[in-house]
Design an enzyme around this catalytic site. Structure first.
Site, PDB file in Angstrom:
ATOM      1  CE1 TYR A  33     -30.978 -26.434  29.320  1.00  0.00           C
ATOM      2  CE2 TYR A  33     -29.965 -25.601  27.311  1.00  0.00           C
ATOM      3  CZ  TYR A  33     -30.124 -26.610  28.249  1.00  0.00           C
ATOM      4  OH  TYR A  33     -29.437 -27.777  28.090  1.00  0.00           O
ATOM      5  NE  ARG A  52     -36.582 -28.904  23.918  1.00  0.00           N
ATOM      6  CZ  ARG A  52     -35.454 -29.287  23.352  1.00  0.00           C
ATOM      7  NH1 ARG A  52     -35.186 -30.566  23.200  1.00  0.00           N
ATOM      8  NH2 ARG A  52     -34.577 -28.398  22.938  1.00  0.00           N
ATOM      9  NE  ARG A 100     -30.503 -20.180  48.918  1.00  0.00           N
ATOM     10  CZ  ARG A 100     -30.722 -21.171  49.789  1.00  0.00           C
ATOM     11  NH1 ARG A 100     -31.168 -20.896  51.003  1.00  0.00           N
ATOM     12  NH2 ARG A 100     -30.489 -22.433  49.458  1.00  0.00           N
ATOM     13  CE  LYS A 147     -32.523 -27.318  25.612  1.00  0.00           C
ATOM     14  NZ  LYS A 147     -31.417 -28.273  25.621  1.00  0.00           N
ATOM     15  CD  GLU A 179     -30.722 -37.174  27.639  1.00  0.00           C
ATOM     16  OE1 GLU A 179     -31.152 -36.661  26.595  1.00  0.00           O
ATOM     17  OE2 GLU A 179     -31.224 -36.943  28.755  1.00  0.00           O
ATOM     18  CG  LEU A 204     -34.202 -32.492  26.193  1.00  0.00           C
ATOM     19  CD1 LEU A 204     -34.957 -31.777  27.304  1.00  0.00           C
ATOM     20  CD2 LEU A 204     -33.122 -31.588  25.629  1.00  0.00           C
TER      21      LEU A 204
HETATM   22  N1  PLP Z   1     -30.297 -34.429  25.498  1.00  0.00           N
HETATM   23  C1  PLP Z   1     -29.780 -33.519  26.331  1.00  0.00           C
HETATM   24  C2  PLP Z   1     -29.463 -33.907  27.738  1.00  0.00           C
HETATM   25  C3  PLP Z   1     -29.527 -32.207  25.881  1.00  0.00           C
HETATM   26  O1  PLP Z   1     -29.010 -31.293  26.725  1.00  0.00           O
HETATM   27  C4  PLP Z   1     -29.808 -31.884  24.525  1.00  0.00           C
HETATM   28  C5  PLP Z   1     -29.574 -30.534  24.018  1.00  0.00           C
HETATM   29  O2  PLP Z   1     -29.170 -29.636  24.718  1.00  0.00           O
HETATM   30  C6  PLP Z   1     -30.340 -32.878  23.695  1.00  0.00           C
HETATM   31  C7  PLP Z   1     -30.584 -34.136  24.213  1.00  0.00           C
HETATM   32  C8  PLP Z   1     -30.668 -32.604  22.255  1.00  0.00           C
HETATM   33  O3  PLP Z   1     -31.825 -31.806  22.127  1.00  0.00           O
HETATM   34  P1  PLP Z   1     -32.056 -30.862  20.884  1.00  0.00           P
HETATM   35  O4  PLP Z   1     -31.974 -31.726  19.668  1.00  0.00           O
HETATM   36  O5  PLP Z   1     -33.411 -30.313  21.079  1.00  0.00           O
HETATM   37  O6  PLP Z   1     -30.966 -29.840  20.915  1.00  0.00           O
END
Ligand code: PLP
Length: 284
Positions: A33, A52, A100, A147, A179, A204
């Protein structure tokens, strides 16, 4: 007026949108996503989110259901149809529907779903107050750079934060912060250096992170990309997080310890201002 969403080629009212119960996004979290923010009816950091998305799809061997021009056109039409001036566009691509099974056949048709959420991001009351966060073990899988929609653990972590009267959780692996549940994490040291974990499979690769670090560097701020501990964060002069859906968010408390004087710090406030100004000016 019912919200108009996009599902596999059609713009439909949300209560008419349909996805197969055999969709692997639903059964296996086999989906990726993106969330893109909208300011003044325009898309912020759009090129970064598309880049991304391609990377996530590539890492999972999923084809892109539409080309980049179509992707931009769908985003714009959805924003216009729903009259979104400020908010976000959520996009999800799944591997598609199949009876499935852990293995999937070649040639599945990916599903593409988008919807909008109206939201006050710029004048958020939380940004004025700052976030209180807790620390929690990072129990996610090892490819957090992709993501994917496997968001159960971060959701549980966020619920735990709420249960403990906080706003969010910073996840910790081997003694160092990875994070936030849905954002990248930063501290500002006593000499004014911005510290945030270096890019790897552990986090991420935030699109807002990339923009904010570029802006900070343009503003001659010192940046160190390295892991830091909760103890170091608690002793920092400031802390903050970044994400597309919240921009730059000051963090004022970690595990009950006030950061700096316990109010949003000048570096976070300045970066938030610069980011909003630039994102607005460059939105498409
Ligand atoms: N880290 C995680 C785990 C996230 O889910 C997100 C955003 O959903 C981010 C960092 C920040 O990413 P972005 O700046 O691309 O929204």
């Amino acid at each position: 007026m019912s919200r108009i969403v996009f599902v596999n080629g059609a713009f439909v009212p949300e209560d008419e949108a349909k996805i197969s119960i055999f969709d692997r996004g639903f059964l296996m979290a086999d989906a990726v996503y993106e969330v893109t923010s909208v300011l003044d009816g325009k898309l912020c950091d759009f090129a970064g989110h598309v880049a991304r998305l391609h990377r996530s799809l590539g890492e999972l061997g999923m084809p892109s259901p539409v080309n980049d021009d179509e992707l931009l056109a769908i985003h714009r039409e959805l924003v216009a149809r729903n009259g979104i001036e400020e908010g976000v566009v959520y996009l999800q691509v799944t591997r598609g529907a199949h009876d499935r099974d852990f293995a999937w056949p070649e040639g599945l048709k990916p599903s593409l779903v988008l919807f909008t959420q109206a939201r006050q991001i710029v004048t958020s009351p939380t940004a004025a107050k700052g976030l209180r966060v807790i620390s929690i073990d990072d129990l996610r899988w090892g490819r957090r750079d992709i993501k994917t929609v496997q968001l159960l653990y971060p959701s549980l972590a966020k619920m735990e934060a709420k249960r403990r009267g906080a706003d969010d959780a910073w996840m910790v692996m081997d003694g160092k912060v990875t994070e936030g549940t849905s954002n990248n994490a930063y501290i500002v040291t006593r000499d004014g250096t911005i510290v945030t974990r270096n890019l790897s499979n552990d986090i991420l690769h935030g699109i807002t992170r990339a923009s904010v670090l570029r802006l900070a560097s343009d503003a001659q701020m010192k940046i160190e990309e390295r892991p830091f501990s909760i103890a170091e964060a608690q002793a920092a002069t400031e802390a903050f997080s970044t994400a597309a859906s919240s921009f730059v968010m000051p963090v004022v408390e970690i595990d009950g310890v006030a950061i700096g004087d316990g109010s949003p710090g000048p570096v976070a406030r300045r970066l938030r201002e610069i980011y909003i100004e630039t994102a607005r000016a460059q939105a498409v």
